[in-house]
Each structure stands twice: as structure tokens, then as C-alpha cells.
Design a protein around this motif. Structure first.
Motif, PDB file in Angstrom:
ATOM      1  N   ALA A 184       0.646  -1.184   0.236  1.00 43.56           N
ATOM      2  CA  ALA A 184       0.574  -0.310   0.042  1.00 43.56           C
ATOM      3  C   ALA A 184       0.310   1.291  -0.162  1.00 43.56           C
ATOM      4  CB  ALA A 184      -1.120   0.259   0.797  1.00 43.56           C
ATOM      5  N   ALA A 185       1.737   1.133   0.839  1.00 43.45           N
ATOM      6  CA  ALA A 185       3.300   2.823   0.460  1.00 43.45           C
ATOM      7  C   ALA A 185       3.866   2.209  -0.613  1.00 43.45           C
ATOM      8  CB  ALA A 185       4.046   2.145   1.612  1.00 43.45           C
ATOM      9  N   TRP A 186       3.699   1.273  -1.367  1.00 43.14           N
ATOM     10  CA  TRP A 186       4.696   1.687  -2.992  1.00 43.14           C
ATOM     11  C   TRP A 186       3.217   1.983  -4.117  1.00 43.14           C
ATOM     12  CZ3 TRP A 186       9.415   1.483  -4.855  1.00 43.14           C
ATOM     13  CH2 TRP A 186       9.227   1.013  -6.360  1.00 43.14           C
ATOM     14  N   ASN A 187       1.831   1.847  -3.731  1.00 44.86           N
ATOM     15  CA  ASN A 187       0.841   2.912  -4.023  1.00 44.86           C
ATOM     16  C   ASN A 187       1.030   4.039  -3.904  1.00 44.86           C
ATOM     17  OD1 ASN A 187       1.490   0.217  -5.486  1.00 44.86           O
ATOM     18  ND2 ASN A 187      -0.585  -0.898  -5.122  1.00 44.86           N
ATOM     19  N   CYS A 188       1.199   4.519  -2.732  1.00 41.83           N
ATOM     20  CA  CYS A 188       0.857   5.677  -2.164  1.00 41.83           C
ATOM     21  C   CYS A 188      -0.267   5.276  -1.648  1.00 41.83           C
ATOM     22  CB  CYS A 188       1.816   6.347  -3.366  1.00 41.83           C
ATOM     23  SG  CYS A 188       1.990   8.486  -2.042  1.00 41.83           S
TER      24      CYS A 188
ATOM     25  N   PRO B 214       7.774   0.518   5.824  1.00 41.19           N
ATOM     26  CA  PRO B 214       6.937   1.185   4.620  1.00 41.19           C
ATOM     27  C   PRO B 214       7.764   2.534   4.639  1.00 41.19           C
ATOM     28  CG  PRO B 214       5.620  -0.537   6.058  1.00 41.19           C
ATOM     29  CD  PRO B 214       7.579  -0.592   6.429  1.00 41.19           C
ATOM     30  N   ILE B 215       7.130   3.134   5.542  1.00 36.46           N
ATOM     31  CA  ILE B 215       8.048   4.483   4.664  1.00 36.46           C
ATOM     32  C   ILE B 215       9.232   4.740   3.679  1.00 36.46           C
ATOM     33  CG2 ILE B 215       9.949   4.814   6.547  1.00 36.46           C
ATOM     34  CD1 ILE B 215       8.149   7.919   7.683  1.00 36.46           C
ATOM     35  N   GLN B 216       9.892   4.146   4.142  1.00 33.39           N
ATOM     36  CA  GLN B 216      11.041   3.851   3.167  1.00 33.39           C
ATOM     37  C   GLN B 216      10.287   3.697   1.215  1.00 33.39           C
ATOM     38  OE1 GLN B 216      13.414   1.138   5.527  1.00 33.39           O
ATOM     39  NE2 GLN B 216      15.108   2.820   4.975  1.00 33.39           N
ATOM     40  N   TYR B 217       9.544   3.084   1.377  1.00 34.16           N
ATOM     41  CA  TYR B 217       8.460   2.680   0.370  1.00 34.16           C
ATOM     42  C   TYR B 217       8.059   4.288   0.060  1.00 34.16           C
ATOM     43  CZ  TYR B 217       9.953  -1.857  -0.090  1.00 34.16           C
ATOM     44  OH  TYR B 217       9.753  -3.656  -0.258  1.00 34.16           O
ATOM     45  N   LEU B 218       7.502   4.759   0.776  1.00 31.54           N
ATOM     46  CA  LEU B 218       7.141   5.749   0.505  1.00 31.54           C
ATOM     47  C   LEU B 218       7.843   6.708   0.734  1.00 31.54           C
ATOM     48  CD1 LEU B 218       4.706   6.817   3.416  1.00 31.54           C
ATOM     49  CD2 LEU B 218       4.062   7.048   0.564  1.00 31.54           C
TER      50      LEU B 218
ATOM     51  N   LYS C  67      10.669   5.912  -2.110  1.00 32.04           N
ATOM     52  CA  LYS C  67      10.898   5.574  -2.835  1.00 32.04           C
ATOM     53  C   LYS C  67       9.711   6.031  -4.345  1.00 32.04           C
ATOM     54  CE  LYS C  67      13.499   2.201  -1.679  1.00 32.04           C
ATOM     55  NZ  LYS C  67      13.317   0.402  -1.472  1.00 32.04           N
ATOM     56  N   VAL C  68       8.723   6.629  -3.880  1.00 34.20           N
ATOM     57  CA  VAL C  68       7.400   6.555  -5.103  1.00 34.20           C
ATOM     58  C   VAL C  68       6.691   7.922  -4.758  1.00 34.20           C
ATOM     59  CG1 VAL C  68       7.727   4.095  -5.475  1.00 34.20           C
ATOM     60  CG2 VAL C  68       5.945   5.465  -3.434  1.00 34.20           C
TER      61      VAL C  68
ATOM     62  N   LYS D   2      17.738  12.644   2.698  1.00 31.49           N
ATOM     63  CA  LYS D   2      17.209  12.522   1.145  1.00 31.49           C
ATOM     64  C   LYS D   2      15.177  12.386   0.805  1.00 31.49           C
ATOM     65  CE  LYS D   2      20.443   8.428   2.241  1.00 31.49           C
ATOM     66  NZ  LYS D   2      20.568   6.576   1.621  1.00 31.49           N
ATOM     67  N   LEU D   3      15.312  13.044   2.531  1.00 31.46           N
ATOM     68  CA  LEU D   3      13.307  13.129   1.858  1.00 31.46           C
ATOM     69  C   LEU D   3      13.722  14.297   1.205  1.00 31.46           C
ATOM     70  CD1 LEU D   3      10.223  12.861   2.955  1.00 31.46           C
ATOM     71  CD2 LEU D   3      11.155  14.511   5.229  1.00 31.46           C
ATOM     72  N   LEU D   4      14.135  15.512   1.888  1.00 39.01           N
ATOM     73  CA  LEU D   4      14.344  16.631   0.883  1.00 39.01           C
ATOM     74  C   LEU D   4      14.392  15.790  -0.560  1.00 39.01           C
ATOM     75  CD1 LEU D   4      16.408  18.929   3.116  1.00 39.01           C
ATOM     76  CD2 LEU D   4      13.686  19.063   2.769  1.00 39.01           C
ATOM     77  N   GLN D   5      15.304  15.238  -0.976  1.00 39.93           N
ATOM     78  CA  GLN D   5      15.850  14.939  -2.357  1.00 39.93           C
ATOM     79  C   GLN D   5      14.638  14.649  -2.943  1.00 39.93           C
ATOM     80  OE1 GLN D   5      18.738  11.973  -2.563  1.00 39.93           O
ATOM     81  NE2 GLN D   5      19.696  12.546  -4.268  1.00 39.93           N
TER      82      GLN D   5
END
Length: 525
Positions: free
Chosen positions: A294-298, A323-327, A329-330, A361-364
Motif C-alpha cells: 500500500a505504501a508503494w502505491n502511495c 513502509p515509510i521508506q517505500y513511500l 521511493k515513490v 534524502k527526504l528533501l531529495q
């Protein structure tokens, strides 16, 4: 030795002589007029049979039972003759996984008369064929008539075939039972009839997927079928060969990556599965849970649903990603998503925060989503800026938003950019005088000639309009009332920054952490 050599030479001579004799005989027969007549007669006979088959197929498609019987009574065509039928959608065909198929699309399939009747809903003609003894369980191209009837959602033909002895659990060449071919709302009646006739509700496909009918219904997002299977004892936590449950399957297929849309039907399927005690924390072979997908799909709707059902926001996959790291990425790959709600949900349910030294990395990933940055920043009591923050933002951001607003939730012009710091301060003063707002101004990218003046002027009015200055980049962050709104639970999440100037290298202090950030655990990106 000489005798063996003479024998070998004699054998070669006899072989060549016989070969020449055969060739001469063949040439003489070709010159004989009777040979030409035979070939012409054979060709005309084949042409007549081909035309008869085409006429037979047309009568089957038109449900013309009288014409079909007339053709069969001639005796020139058997009732179970295999016909070549137009089938661009491959409804009649099924192939075993691993078989070689041509790269181009197949336009025709092999089928018997009963298959054609089922495909074109010719029920009356199908009844006539069955009464005349048509074979009911044969698979000329990998599927029985019952498989075809379920795929085209023809409940009348399903009832007719079951009444005449069709095998309810017969596998197609691809390893699927008729129940696996019920994949649409229109096929619910077909599934009901199959179940009443003894179809195995938890039968897995005989291939390298090993899906149950519940997996198939979850993949295609048919709530009616899912409810039917669950009501008749389908295992809600059954796993396929990848150790995926129907819940994981529904979550994954709820997002159409091509159209960038979310399926409400799949959301309903997930709700049904969770209501029937589906385990949201089961892991597939890569240790991903439904929440990872679900996180990957946002997909904030499914994330909320799963977290309420007890999904673990700190579960890690085989690579140690939560899951937050999947977020992360997408976030910039889901234009129709609402990523700030996804981050807020995870943090509200005690997800591990991003390790502060890795905050760049979040800012990126989220430099175009300031609400995301706001929510994540609010989860820390102290967050010390680093040089990596500035490097994480692409150059085009500085060029496009030079001294401009980053976020304006009040509807005030958020696309206005200023060439001079005086214009920027005037805009801040105008907004601050008409509403209760908070600003976070990033100043390090301003021209040196106006940076000092800007910092001085901002520091003078900081306490008046509750402004926080962070020496990172040129951004103005409007933050309504200093509070964020939790749109899922409709509860306000505290955002208690101190109204003070933050010098270079200092951290951004807060009065107190919000209720969703009581933990001090951080997650390394």
C-alpha cells in the motif's frame, strides 16, 4: 577384405538403380492424364470440406439449430470435428506455462462445435448438440466448454453443461479450474452454480502461481465474488507460491500504474477480507507485508485501513526497508496521490522516523511536496540542518522558486516569485496582517547583497508573525496557525515551533512534540 569391398560396391549399385527406377516411375505418373484428374478431384474435395466447415461455424454462431442439424445429417461432418475459429481474445485457448508462443498475436483457435455455441451464447444449438452426443469435456485448444462458459460469464451455458455431466473441477492446459475463470461481476451466477455442484473453493491452480479462486477474485477486484467465496468457506489467509495472501494481491492490484488511478472495488475487497479476519501482518517471500504494498502505491485509503486493522508500520522487508521508506521511493512518481496523508498516517501509528543524518534524502525525494516535509519535520523535537540539505535540492528548484512561496494553504498566490527581498518581506507582511500564519524561510541561497538585510528584517518581524528562519535554501513555508490538520482522523496535530531566529548550524527547536511522535526511534535510510 576384397569380398567385403565387392559386396559394398554391389549394394551401392543396387540402391542407385532402384532410386533411378522410382524417379522414372514418378515422372511417368505425372505425365499420365489420370494423375492430374486425381489431384484435381482431391483439391476440389478439400475445398468443399473447407466451405462446409465455414458454413457450419456460421450456423453455430447464428444459433441456427435447424441448419446445424441439416449439415450433420449429410454425414460429411462429424459432430466433434475440430474447427478453426476466429478468436483474437484467446477465449478458446489455454497454454501451459513455459510453452513457446509466437511473438505475434494469435487470431484463431481450435474448437469443437459445442465450444463455439458456448462462446456465442447459442444455448438452443448447444442443447441440440449435447442431445446428439457431443463430447462435453474435450479440450482441442486447452479449455473445456465449461472453462469457456465461465470466462464469457454465460450462466445459461454453465447450467446446461453441468446438467449434462461437465467436470466441475477439470483443469485447463494452463492449470486453472472453471472457478478460476470467474473474474467479473457477470460471472457471479456461474460461480454459484459451480459451488453448488461441488467446485473446490480452495483449489489452487496447477501452475507456477498456485492461486486460489479467492486470489483471482481479489486480483480483478470483484467484491461480489470475494463475498461469495468467503461465505462458502474460502481460506482468507491462503497463500500462493509467492506466499502472497488474497489481501496482498488486492492491495497490489488496487493501483493502475499505467493510468495512475486507484480502484475503489479493490478497496472494498480489502475491507471484506479484513472484516473476515485477514492477517495484515503476514509476509510474502520477500518479507513484504500488505502495508509495504500500500505504501508503494502511495494509497492512503488502504494504509489507513490496514493500520486500523493492526498492521505493523515498522515491519521490514528482506532488505530492511519499512513502509515509510517505500513511500520515499515513490512520492514523486504518484501524481494523483496525497503523500502527506500517507506519511502522517505512518507517524501517527508510531512508525520509526527517518534517521536525522539521512534527512537530506527526504528533501531529495520530496522537495516538491512541502506538506510532506512539514509533517516529517514535526515528528522531531530537534533537527539539525546539514550541508547535505542544500545539496539534496536540485538546481532547478532554486531557479524556479527563487525567493518565492513554497506552500500557501490559505489560497493566497503561491506562484508569485520575487526578484528582491523587499518584495518578499512585503508579501509576508501582507499575509501576516490578514491571517494567523507561520512561515519557515530558508535564506542561504539568497544573493549576498540582500541576505544580510533580509535576515535582519526578518529577525525584526519574526516574533510578530511567528517566523522560523532556517539557513538552507530560499523557501517560504506558510503554515496555518502553526498546526497541521490530520485529515484522516480530523484531529489537529500540534506543530509547536518556537518563534525565534535559528542561526547557521543550529537546530530547529520545538516547544513539545505532537501526540504522534512520542517515540525517539529513528529509521536509517
Amino acid at each position: 577384405m576384397q569380398e567385403m569391398l565387392y559386396s559394398f560396391i554391389s549394394f551401392i549399385c543396387v540402391f542407385v538403380s532402384n532410386l533411378l527406377h522410382a524417379l522414372r516411375t514418378a515422372l511417368e505418373s505425372m505425365q499420365d492424364p489420370t494423375g492430374y484428374e486425381f489431384m484435381e478431384e482431391l483439391s476440389s474435395r478439400n475445398l468443399a470440406v473447407k466451405q462446409l466447415k465455414e458454413h457450419f461455424v456460421q450456423a453455430l454462431k447464428a444459433n441456427n439449430a435447424a441448419e446445424v442439424l441439416k449439415i450433420l445429417h449429410t454425414g460429411n461432418l462429424d459432430i466433434d470435428t475440430v474447427l478453426e475459429v476466429d478468436d483474437p481474445s484467446m477465449v478458446l485457448a489455454s497454454y501451459k506455462q513455459g510453452y513457446w508462443l509466437p511473438g505475434y498475436k494469435l487470431e484463431k483457435s481450435w474448437a469443437m462445435a459445442i465450444h463455439v455455441c458456448v462462446m456465442y451464447n447459442a444455448v438452443e444449438t448447444a442443447l441440440v448438440l449435447l442431445q446428439k452426443g457431443a463430447a462435453i469435456n474435450r479440450m482441442p485448444n486447452g479449455k473445456t466448454p465449461l472453462h469457456v462458459a465461465c470466462e464469457v460469464s454465460n450462466s445459461d451455458c454453465v447450467a446446461l453443461l453441468l446438467a449434462h455431466g461437465a467436470k466441475v473441477n477439470c483443469l485447463s492446459l494452463s492449470g486453472h479450474a472453471p472457478l478460476h475463470y470467474c473474474i467479473a461481476r457477470e460471472s457471479v451466477d456461474c460461480a454459484k452454480q459451480l459451488i453448488l455442484k461441488g467446485a473446490k473453493i480452495n483449489m489452487t491452480s496447477n501452475n507456477n502461481e498456485e492461486d486460489t479462486p479467492l486470489h483471482t477474485a481479489a486480483r480483478f477486484g470483484v467484491p461480489e465474488l470475494v463475498a461469495l467465496f468467503l461465505a462458502h468457506g474460502a481460506s482468507v489467509n491462503a497463500v500462493n507460491i509467492l506466499q502472497e495472501t488474497p489481501l496482498m494481491t488486492a492491495v497490489f492490484w488496487s493501483f493502475d500504474s499505467k493510468e495512475q488511478t486507484y480502484s475503489q472495488d479493490h478497496h472494498i475487497v480489502c475491507r471484506l477480507l479484513l472484516d473476515h479476519q485477514a492477517d495484515p501482518n503476514m509476509k510474502e517471500e520477500d518479507h513484504k507485508t500488505a502495508l509495504h504494498k500500500a505504501a508503494w502505491n502511495c494509497d492512503h485509503v488502504l494504509m489507513h485501513m490496514l493500520l486500523e486493522a493492526g498492521a505493523d508500520p515498522r515491519a521490514m522487508d528482506i532488505n530492511g526497508c519499512a513502509p515509510i521508506q517505500y513511500l520515499l521511493k515513490v512520492t514523486d512518481l504518484r501524481p494523483l496521490a496525497i503523500p502527506e496523508l500517507c506519511y502522517q498516517l505512518l507517524l501517527n501509528y508510531n512508525a520509526a522516523r527517518i534517521y536525522p543524518p539521512q534527512f537530506h534524502k527526504l528533501l531529495q525525494s520530496c522537495h516538491d511536496y512541502p506538506r510532506v516535509v512539514e509533517i516529517v519535520v514535526n515528528s522531531y523535537e530537534h533537527l539539525k540542518p546539514t550541508k547535505k540539505w542544500r545539496a539534496a535540492l536540485p538546481d532547478e528548484c532554486y531557479q524556479v522558486r527563487l525567493a518565492g512561496t513554497w506552500l500557501d494553504p490559505l489560497g493566497i498566490d503561491s506562484t508569485r516569485y520575487w526578484k528582491h527581498s523587499s518584495e518578499m518581506l512585503a508579501h509576508i507582511d501582507m499575509i501576516g496582517s490578514h491571517s494567523c500564519c507561520r512561515f519557515i524561510v530558508f535564506t542561504s541561497m539568497m544573493p549576498i547583497s540582500c541576505s544580510t538585510t533580509c535576515s535582519k528584517n526578518l529577525s525584526e518581524i519574526a516574533e510578530v508573525y511567528d517566523i522560523i528562519l532556517v539557513d538552507v535554501a530560499i523557501r517560504i513555508w506558510v503554515h496555518c496557525n502553526g498546526k497541521g490538520m490530520d485529515m484522516v482522523s480530523n484531529n489537529k496535530v500540534g506543530c509547536c515551533y518556537n518563534a525565534e531566529f535559528v542561526q547557521r548550524g543550529q537546530s530547529v527547536p520545538r516547544k513539545s512534540p505532537p501526540h504522534h511522535c512520542t517515540t525517539t526511534t529513528s529509521l536509517n535510510c
